[in-house]
Design a protein around this motif. Structure first.
Motif, mmCIF file in Angstrom:
data_model
loop_
_atom_site.group_PDB
_atom_site.id
_atom_site.type_symbol
_atom_site.label_atom_id
_atom_site.label_comp_id
_atom_site.label_asym_id
_atom_site.label_seq_id
_atom_site.Cartn_x
_atom_site.Cartn_y
_atom_site.Cartn_z
ATOM 1 N N TYR A 197 -19.121 -12.568 17.722
ATOM 2 C CA TYR A 197 -18.048 -12.614 16.729
ATOM 3 C C TYR A 197 -18.590 -12.248 15.341
ATOM 4 O O TYR A 197 -17.992 -11.455 14.607
ATOM 5 C CB TYR A 197 -17.440 -14.018 16.759
ATOM 6 C CG TYR A 197 -16.519 -14.350 15.621
ATOM 7 C CD1 TYR A 197 -15.306 -13.680 15.466
ATOM 8 C CD2 TYR A 197 -16.856 -15.354 14.708
ATOM 9 C CE1 TYR A 197 -14.463 -14.003 14.418
ATOM 10 C CE2 TYR A 197 -16.016 -15.672 13.660
ATOM 11 C CZ TYR A 197 -14.819 -14.990 13.518
ATOM 12 O OH TYR A 197 -14.000 -15.297 12.478
ATOM 13 N N ALA A 198 -19.759 -12.779 14.999
ATOM 14 C CA ALA A 198 -20.353 -12.485 13.691
ATOM 15 C C ALA A 198 -20.738 -11.006 13.584
ATOM 16 O O ALA A 198 -20.553 -10.387 12.541
ATOM 17 C CB ALA A 198 -21.592 -13.363 13.462
ATOM 18 N N SER A 199 -21.255 -10.447 14.665
ATOM 19 C CA SER A 199 -21.598 -9.022 14.684
ATOM 20 C C SER A 199 -20.367 -8.200 14.366
ATOM 21 O O SER A 199 -20.391 -7.269 13.561
ATOM 22 C CB SER A 199 -22.092 -8.605 16.071
ATOM 23 O OG SER A 199 -23.240 -9.299 16.420
ATOM 24 N N PHE A 200 -19.297 -8.556 15.054
ATOM 25 C CA PHE A 200 -18.053 -7.817 14.904
ATOM 26 C C PHE A 200 -17.543 -7.916 13.465
ATOM 27 O O PHE A 200 -17.225 -6.909 12.827
ATOM 28 C CB PHE A 200 -17.027 -8.387 15.886
ATOM 29 C CG PHE A 200 -15.728 -7.657 15.903
ATOM 30 C CD1 PHE A 200 -15.629 -6.433 16.534
ATOM 31 C CD2 PHE A 200 -14.600 -8.204 15.304
ATOM 32 C CE1 PHE A 200 -14.430 -5.755 16.557
ATOM 33 C CE2 PHE A 200 -13.398 -7.521 15.319
ATOM 34 C CZ PHE A 200 -13.310 -6.292 15.944
ATOM 35 N N LYS A 246 -29.518 -21.066 3.983
ATOM 36 C CA LYS A 246 -30.190 -22.372 3.981
ATOM 37 C C LYS A 246 -30.263 -22.937 2.563
ATOM 38 O O LYS A 246 -30.094 -24.131 2.349
ATOM 39 C CB LYS A 246 -31.592 -22.218 4.575
ATOM 40 C CG LYS A 246 -32.234 -23.545 4.928
ATOM 41 C CD LYS A 246 -33.526 -23.349 5.700
ATOM 42 C CE LYS A 246 -34.223 -24.691 5.886
ATOM 43 N NZ LYS A 246 -35.527 -24.531 6.546
ATOM 44 N N ARG A 247 -30.482 -22.033 1.583
ATOM 45 C CA ARG A 247 -30.525 -22.467 0.186
ATOM 46 C C ARG A 247 -29.185 -23.038 -0.253
ATOM 47 O O ARG A 247 -29.127 -24.027 -0.958
ATOM 48 C CB ARG A 247 -30.827 -21.270 -0.721
ATOM 49 C CG ARG A 247 -32.242 -20.838 -0.705
ATOM 50 C CD ARG A 247 -32.985 -21.384 -1.890
ATOM 51 N NE ARG A 247 -34.394 -21.086 -1.735
ATOM 52 C CZ ARG A 247 -35.361 -21.910 -2.088
ATOM 53 N NH1 ARG A 247 -35.076 -23.067 -2.618
ATOM 54 N NH2 ARG A 247 -36.612 -21.574 -1.921
ATOM 55 N N LEU A 248 -28.106 -22.346 0.153
ATOM 56 C CA LEU A 248 -26.784 -22.727 -0.325
ATOM 57 C C LEU A 248 -26.258 -23.951 0.413
ATOM 58 O O LEU A 248 -25.369 -24.644 -0.073
ATOM 59 C CB LEU A 248 -25.801 -21.564 -0.121
ATOM 60 C CG LEU A 248 -25.997 -20.344 -1.018
ATOM 61 C CD1 LEU A 248 -25.109 -19.206 -0.561
ATOM 62 C CD2 LEU A 248 -25.687 -20.708 -2.467
ATOM 63 N N SER A 249 -26.801 -24.195 1.582
ATOM 64 C CA SER A 249 -26.242 -25.224 2.451
ATOM 65 C C SER A 249 -26.396 -26.612 1.848
ATOM 66 O O SER A 249 -27.380 -26.919 1.185
ATOM 67 C CB SER A 249 -26.939 -25.170 3.806
ATOM 68 O OG SER A 249 -26.546 -26.266 4.576
ATOM 69 N N MET A 306 -16.388 -23.009 14.979
ATOM 70 C CA MET A 306 -15.689 -21.896 14.345
ATOM 71 C C MET A 306 -15.471 -22.176 12.868
ATOM 72 O O MET A 306 -15.524 -21.275 12.035
ATOM 73 C CB MET A 306 -14.338 -21.633 15.022
ATOM 74 C CG MET A 306 -14.439 -21.078 16.438
ATOM 75 S SD MET A 306 -15.456 -19.591 16.583
ATOM 76 C CE MET A 306 -14.331 -18.342 15.974
ATOM 77 N N GLY A 307 -15.209 -23.432 12.533
ATOM 78 C CA GLY A 307 -14.960 -23.813 11.154
ATOM 79 C C GLY A 307 -16.151 -23.536 10.248
ATOM 80 O O GLY A 307 -15.999 -23.382 9.040
ATOM 81 N N GLN A 308 -17.336 -23.456 10.838
ATOM 82 C CA GLN A 308 -18.536 -23.264 10.019
ATOM 83 C C GLN A 308 -18.888 -21.803 9.841
ATOM 84 O O GLN A 308 -19.940 -21.489 9.294
ATOM 85 C CB GLN A 308 -19.729 -23.948 10.708
ATOM 86 C CG GLN A 308 -19.606 -25.428 10.852
ATOM 87 C CD GLN A 308 -20.841 -25.989 11.547
ATOM 88 O OE1 GLN A 308 -21.937 -25.881 11.042
ATOM 89 N NE2 GLN A 308 -20.651 -26.548 12.719
ATOM 90 N N THR A 309 -18.065 -20.903 10.354
ATOM 91 C CA THR A 309 -18.506 -19.518 10.399
ATOM 92 C C THR A 309 -18.049 -18.661 9.215
ATOM 93 O O THR A 309 -18.752 -17.726 8.839
ATOM 94 C CB THR A 309 -18.017 -18.826 11.684
ATOM 95 O OG1 THR A 309 -16.597 -18.934 11.724
ATOM 96 C CG2 THR A 309 -18.622 -19.463 12.909
ATOM 97 N N THR A 310 -16.906 -18.965 8.632
ATOM 98 C CA THR A 310 -16.304 -18.030 7.688
ATOM 99 C C THR A 310 -17.204 -17.713 6.497
ATOM 100 O O THR A 310 -17.496 -16.547 6.223
ATOM 101 C CB THR A 310 -14.947 -18.573 7.182
ATOM 102 O OG1 THR A 310 -14.232 -19.038 8.318
ATOM 103 C CG2 THR A 310 -14.158 -17.500 6.492
ATOM 104 N N GLY A 311 -17.650 -18.770 5.789
ATOM 105 C CA GLY A 311 -18.492 -18.554 4.606
ATOM 106 C C GLY A 311 -19.772 -17.818 4.944
ATOM 107 O O GLY A 311 -20.074 -16.777 4.341
ATOM 108 N N PRO A 312 -20.545 -18.327 5.907
ATOM 109 C CA PRO A 312 -21.805 -17.645 6.248
ATOM 110 C C PRO A 312 -21.602 -16.187 6.657
ATOM 111 O O PRO A 312 -22.384 -15.320 6.259
ATOM 112 C CB PRO A 312 -22.328 -18.469 7.429
ATOM 113 C CG PRO A 312 -21.741 -19.816 7.239
ATOM 114 C CD PRO A 312 -20.399 -19.600 6.613
ATOM 115 N N ILE A 313 -20.549 -15.901 7.429
ATOM 116 C CA ILE A 313 -20.335 -14.522 7.865
ATOM 117 C C ILE A 313 -20.000 -13.639 6.669
ATOM 118 O O ILE A 313 -20.524 -12.526 6.531
ATOM 119 C CB ILE A 313 -19.223 -14.444 8.931
ATOM 120 C CG1 ILE A 313 -19.743 -14.989 10.261
ATOM 121 C CG2 ILE A 313 -18.739 -13.001 9.109
ATOM 122 C CD1 ILE A 313 -18.755 -14.982 11.381
ATOM 123 N N ALA A 314 -19.161 -14.137 5.771
ATOM 124 C CA ALA A 314 -18.781 -13.334 4.613
ATOM 125 C C ALA A 314 -20.000 -13.044 3.744
ATOM 126 O O ALA A 314 -20.255 -11.901 3.353
ATOM 127 C CB ALA A 314 -17.713 -14.056 3.796
#
Lengths: 326, 504
Positions: free
Chosen positions: B115-118, B285-288, B248-256
Motif C-alpha cells: 500500500y505504501a509503495s503504491f 523516528k525523529r518526529l515520532s 492503517m491509522g498510523q500510515t497516512t502521515g508517514p506515507i505522505a
C-alpha cells in the motif's frame, strides 16, 4: 596374431578418438557463442557501442554474441582479465583509449596495451567537444580563451577524473594558450556534463555521447572538437587544430582485443566479421546516434596505432607527474 | 497543452494491447527479481534489455521502467520475511518489517508496504504530471555545497537509526564512512585502501556489503542458534493477512512525508532510492512521539521508507527524461536504450516525442495499479515462504544472493566481498552492533566527501560557500534545528517525573 589385431583395433580406435578430440581445435572458429566483454556498466559509452553492433557481429560470425559487463578501474579490470584469458578467441574485449591511459596510473601497470593483447581491429572513434553554457556569453573558442585570459584562475572546468583524456586535453589547451583554468574532477562524463548545465563549472572538454543531446537541444554550446578533421555530426563546429591548438588532435577510440597469443587465423576471422558488421547501415546509424564515427582497420594497422597511442599517453602522464602514482 | 490533454494523450498512447502486455511483463519481472535477494533492477534490466531492440522504443521503455519500479515493490518482501533485503533500498525495511514477521504479522506488513509503495509512487507520478519541468530545474540548482549540506541533514536525521544506543550507532556510521573511503579518491584520482588490487579501484560493492551484512549474516546467525527448523506453523489464515484498523491509522502521515522526501531525493541526480529510504526512516523516528517503538515492528517504520523508495524510483525519471541527466546507473541504462533507438533524452523529449513521454507516465499509473492488484492476492503465497524449513530455504537464499551479487559486475571478487561481509555481519550480531547505520555511512560517506572537497575547490578553499548559497544554508539550518529539537526533547524527557534526573 590376436594380439596384433587388438593393437591395430586399439590404434584405429585411438586415432578416431584423437580426430574427434582434435576436431574442435582445427575446425573453423567460432563454433560456440562468443562473449563480448565491456569494461564498464550497462549504458556507458562502450556498452552502447557493443550492444549497437552485437547483433550484426553475431550474424557475421555465425554464432551468438553475448555482451558481458565487467566494470572496474576505467575498464582495466576487464582488460587485464581478457589479456590473461585462454587465447581461443571466445572472450573479446571492447577496449577504449582508457587502456592506453589508465594502465599507466598504478605503480605496477596491469598490462601493456601494445604487447599484452591480440589486436582484432578498430571499431569507432569519438572526438571530444568543448562545451560551455550558452549563458556564459562566448560564441567561439577564441572568445573563451580571451575570457579565460581576462580572468586568470577564475574559470572552472570539469572532467571525469584526474588523468582522464579530457583532463589532459584541457591541460594541454591551457598550456599552449597561456591560460589558467581550475580543474574540478567529477565521477564520470555524465556528472561532468551536468556540472556545465547547472553552471557549477564554465567549461568541459566532453566526450561526444553525454554532450550531444544537449548540443542538439540548445542547452550547451559546442565551441570546438578535438579530432584532426571536423566531426560529421557537427560540421559547423571548428577543430581545435584549426583554431587554438595547431597540430593537435586526440580522440577516444574503441577497438576489439583478444588474449595475448590468440592464433592469427582466429584474429583474422574476427576482424573480417567485425568489419562486415561495421559496414551495416543500421550499425552506422546507431553509432551516429551515440555520437561515434565507425572506423575499420586491419589487425596490423590497429595494433600499430594502439602502440603509438600507448606511448603518447604514457609520456603525457609522465609529464603531468601522474604515471605510476596510484 | 493543458494537464488533461497530456493525461489523455498519455493514456491513449499507453492503452494498446502490446504496451499493456509489456508493461505487465516488466512490472511482473521487476517484482519477482526484486523479491529474490541480491538480484535487483540493474541485473534484470541488463538481462532483458536486448528484448527492447525488437519492439518500438516506447514499448521497450515502458517495459524497462516497469522492471525498475516493480523491483521496488518486491524488494521489501524478503526484508520482511527473512530479514534479507531484496534490494539495497529496502534494507531499512528489515528494521521493523522483520520484527513484525516474527510476531506473526508478516501478512499485514507486506500488505502495508504494498500500500505504501503504491501511495508513494502515485505521489511522485502526480509530481511528474504537474510540475515535471519545474521539478527538473531543482536538480540543476543543486551544486556541490547543496549536496554536502543535504548529506549532513541526512546523516543527522538518520543518526537515530541506532537501536542499541547512540554510541554504538555512531560508531557504526563511522565504520561505514571509513568503508566508503575505499577506492579512487575523486579529487586526486589516488587509489585508497585498494591493497594493489584493481578490483577495489571503484570501491566496495554496495550490493555485496548490504547483502553480506543483512542477508548472509542473518542466515549464519539463525543457523548458529540452532533454533527450530520450522519457524512458523503451516497454516496462514486470510484474516492474518490484513492489517488492523489501528495499523492503517498510523500510515497516512508517514506515507505522505516519505513520499515527499522520496520524490525530492529521487529528482536529484546521484542520490536515490536507498538514501531516500534511510532518511525517511530517520525522519519518521525523529518526529515520532514514540521513537522507542521503532525497531520493534512499528508500522510507520516500514511504510515511510517504502513510500520514499518508491517515490524516489518514480521521480528519478524526471531529470532523466526532461534534462537528459540520469540520476543513477539504472537510469543511465535506460537512457542508452533510448539512444540506441535514436531518441535523444533531453530537454526536447517532451516536445518532440509527446506521446512517448506522456505514454510512459500513463504506463506508470497502469503499472502501479497492476502491481497493487497482483500483489495483494499474492501476500498469502509470500507468507507461505516462512513455512519452508530452513534447511531448504537457507541454501536457496545463499545461492540466490551469490548469483545476484555476481550478476551485477560478473565478478567473483564481488562474491568474495559478500562472504567477507557475511562474516563481519555475523560477528556484529554477536556483539550487538547494527548493520543499518553502517550501511547508511557507507552510502552517504563518499557523496559527503566528494561534494565537500568539490565545493572547496570551487570556492578556492573558502568554507563560507556552505552558508552563502541559500539552499545550502537552509539545509544546514534545518540540520541545526533537528539537533536542537532532539536536545530539547531529551531535556524535557529527563525532567519528566517518570525518569529520574541525571539519566539512567
Amino acid at each position: 596374431m590376436k594380439d596384433l589385431k587388438q593393437v591395430i583395433m586399439a590404434s584405429a580406435g585411438a586415432l578416431v578418438l584423437a580426430t574427434i578430440l582434435a576436431g574442435p581445435a582445427t575446425s573453423a572458429y567460432p563454433e560456440r557463442p562468443v562473449t563480448l566483454v565491456v569494461g564498464s556498466v550497462p549504458g556507458s559509452g562502450p556498452d552502447v557501442l557493443a550492444r549497437s553492433m552485437s547483433e550484426e557481429f553475431s550474424q557475421a560470425l555465425g554464432q551468438p554474441v553475448i555482451v558481458e559487463n565487467k566494470p572496474g578501474a576505467a575498464g582495466n579490470v576487464a582488460a587485464a582479465q581478457v589479456s590473461r584469458s585462454k587465447p581461443d578467441g571466445y572472450r573479446v574485449f571492447i577496449g577504449t583509449i582508457n587502456m592506453a591511459i589508465a594502465t599507466w596510473l598504478p605503480k605496477t601497470p596491469p598490462f601493456d596495451p601494445a604487447t599484452d593483447f591480440a589486436v582484432v581491429g578498430r571499431v569507432a572513434s569519438i572526438p571530444n567537444v568543448i562545451v560551455v553554457s550558452p549563458k556564459l556569453g562566448v560564441k567561439s573558442i577564441e572568445d573563451f580563451i580571451a575570457m579565460a585570459k581576462s580572468k586568470p584562475g577564475q574559470l572552472n572546468y570539469s572532467s571525469p577524473g584526474v588523468g582522464s583524456l579530457q583532463h589532459m586535453g584541457t591541460d594541454a589547451m591551457s598550456n599552449i594558450n597561456g591560460i589558467k583554468l581550475v580543474h574540478v574532477p567529477y565521477k564520470g562524463g555524465k556528472a561532468s556534463t551536468t556540472a556545465v548545465l547547472s553552471g557549477e563549472v564554465e567549461m568541459f572538454m566532453a566526450g561526444m555521447p553525454p554532450a550531444i543531446p544537449h548540443i542538439k537541444g540548445g542547452t550547451l554550446l559546442a565551441l570546438a572538437v578535438s579530432s584532426a578533421e571536423r566531426f560529421p555530426l557537427l560540421p559547423t563546429v571548428p577543430t581545435l587544430a584549426e583554431t587554438v591548438m595547431p597540430g593537435y588532435s586526440a580522440e577516444a577510440w574503441y577497438g576489439l582485443f583478444m588474449a595475448k597469443g590468440t592464433p592469427a587465423t582466429i584474429v583474422e576471422t574476427a576482424n573480417k566479421a567485425l568489419n562486415k558488421a561495421l559496414s551495416n547501415a543500421m550499425v552506422i546509424e546507431r553509432f551516429k546516434a551515440a555520437g561515434a564515427a565507425v572506423q575499420t582497420s586491419t589487425p596490423g594497422a590497429f595494433a600499430k596505432f594502439v602502440a603509438t597511442e600507448s606511448s603518447r599517453w604514457k609520456k603525457n602522464l609522465e609529464e603531468l607527474g601522474l604515471a605510476g602514482t596510484r | 497543452m493543458g494537464l488533461l490533454d497530456n493525461i489523455s494523450l498519455g493514456f491513449e498512447a499507453a492503452f494498446t494491447a502490446q504496451k499493456l502486455l509489456y508493461c505487465f511483463f516488466g512490472v511482473f519481472m521487476g517484482m519477482l527479481m526484486g523479491v529474490l535477494p541480491g538480484i535487483g533492477a540493474m541485473a534484470t534490466i541488463s538481462m532483458l534489455m536486448p528484448i527492447t531492440f525488437y519492439v518500438p522504443p516506447d514499448v521497450g521503455l515502458i517495459m524497462l521502467a516497469g522492471i525498475y519500479y516493480g523491483a521496488q515493490y518486491g524488494g521489501s518482501i524478503a526484508s520482511i520475511l527473512l530479514n534479507l533485503p531484496g534490494t539495497p533500498s529496502s534494507a531499512i525495511i528489515c528494521l521493523d518489517g522483520y520484527p513484525m514477521s516474527r510476531q506473526g504479522r508478516a501478512g499485514p506488513a507486506i500488505f502495508l508496504t504494498t500500500y505504501a509503495s503504491f501511495a508513494g509512487s502515485f505521489f511522485a507520478i502526480f509530481l511528474l504530471l504537474t510540475v515535471a519541468p519545474l521539478a527538473a530545474r531543482l536538480a540543476l540548482s543543486f551544486g556541490a555545497s547543496e549536496y554536502f549540506s543535504m548529506m549532513i541533514l541526512g546523516l543527522i536525521a538518520a543518526a537515530s537509526l541506532a537501536q542499541h544506543g547512540v554510541l554504538r550507532g555512531l560508531a557504526m556510521v563511522i565504520v561505514g564512512l571509513i568503508l566508503g573511503l575505499v577506492g579512487s579518491d575523486v579529487a586526486s584520482g589516488t587509489y585508497r585502501f585498494t591493497f594493489g588490487t584493481l578490483e577495489l579501484a571503484d570501491g566496495l560493492s554496495i550490493i555485496a556489503v548490504a547483502m553480506g551484512l543483512f542477508g548472509v549474516a542473518e542466515v549464519m546467525a539463525n543457523l548458529m542458534t540452532g533454533q527450530d527448523d520450522r519457524p512458523q506453523s503451516g497454516t496462514v489464515r486470510i484474516r492474518d493477512l490484513v492489517p488492523t484498523r489501528a495499523d492503517m491509522g498510523q500510515t497516512t502521515g508517514p506515507i505522505a512525508r516519505g513520499g515527499v522526501l522520496g520524490a525530492i531525493l529521487g529528482i536529484l541526480p546521484g542520490t536515490g532510492a536507498s538514501i531516500a529510504a534511510f532518511v525517511a526512516y530517520g525522519f519518521e523516528k525523529r518526529l515520532s512521539k514514540t521513537p522507542e517503538k521503532f525497531g520493534t515492528g512499528h508500522v510507520p517504520g516500514i511504510v515511510a521508507p517504502e513510500a520514499a523508495n518508491n517515490a524516489a524510483a518514480q521521480a528519478a525519471f524526471i531529470p532523466t527524461l526532461t534534462l537528459g541527466i540520469p540520476g543513477d546507473a539504472v537510469m543511465a541504462l535506460m537512457m542508452s536504450a533510448l539512444i540506441i533507438h535514436g531518441i535523444q533524452p533531453g530537454p526536447a523529449v517532451i516536445q518532440e516525442h509527446p506521446s512517448l513521454f506522456w505514454g510512459l507516465v500513463a504506463s506508470f499509473v497502469i503499472g502501479n495499479v497492476m502491481l497493487l492488484v497482483m500483489n495483494l492476492p499474492m501476500i498469502g503465497l509470500w507468507v507461505r515462504i516462512l513455512t519452508i524449513p530452513y534447511r531448504i530455504l537457507y541454501p536457496i537464499i545463499l545461492v540466490l544472493v551469490c548469483i545476484g551479487v555476481y550478476a551485477v559486475g560478473n565478478s567473483v571478487f564481488d562474491v568474495l566481498q559478500l562472504i567477507f561481509f557475511g562474516f563481519v555481519g555475523y560477528l556484529m550480531i554477536q556483539i550487538r552492533l547494527e548493520p543499518a547505520p553502517l550501511l547508511l555511512g557507507f552510502v552517504l560517506g563518499p557523496l559527503l566527501e566528494e561534494n565537500f572537497r568539490r565545493a572547496l575547490i570551487l570556492s578556492r578553499g573558502e568554507l563560507s560557500i556552505f552558508v552563502e548559497r541559500p539552499i545550502s544554508a537552509g539545509l544546514l539550518f534545518a540540520s541545526l534545528a533537528v539537533v536542537i529539537l532532539s536536545m530539547v526533547r531529551l531535556r524535557s524527557n529527563s525532567k519528566s517525573p517518570d525518569v529520574p534526573a541525571g539519566g539512567r
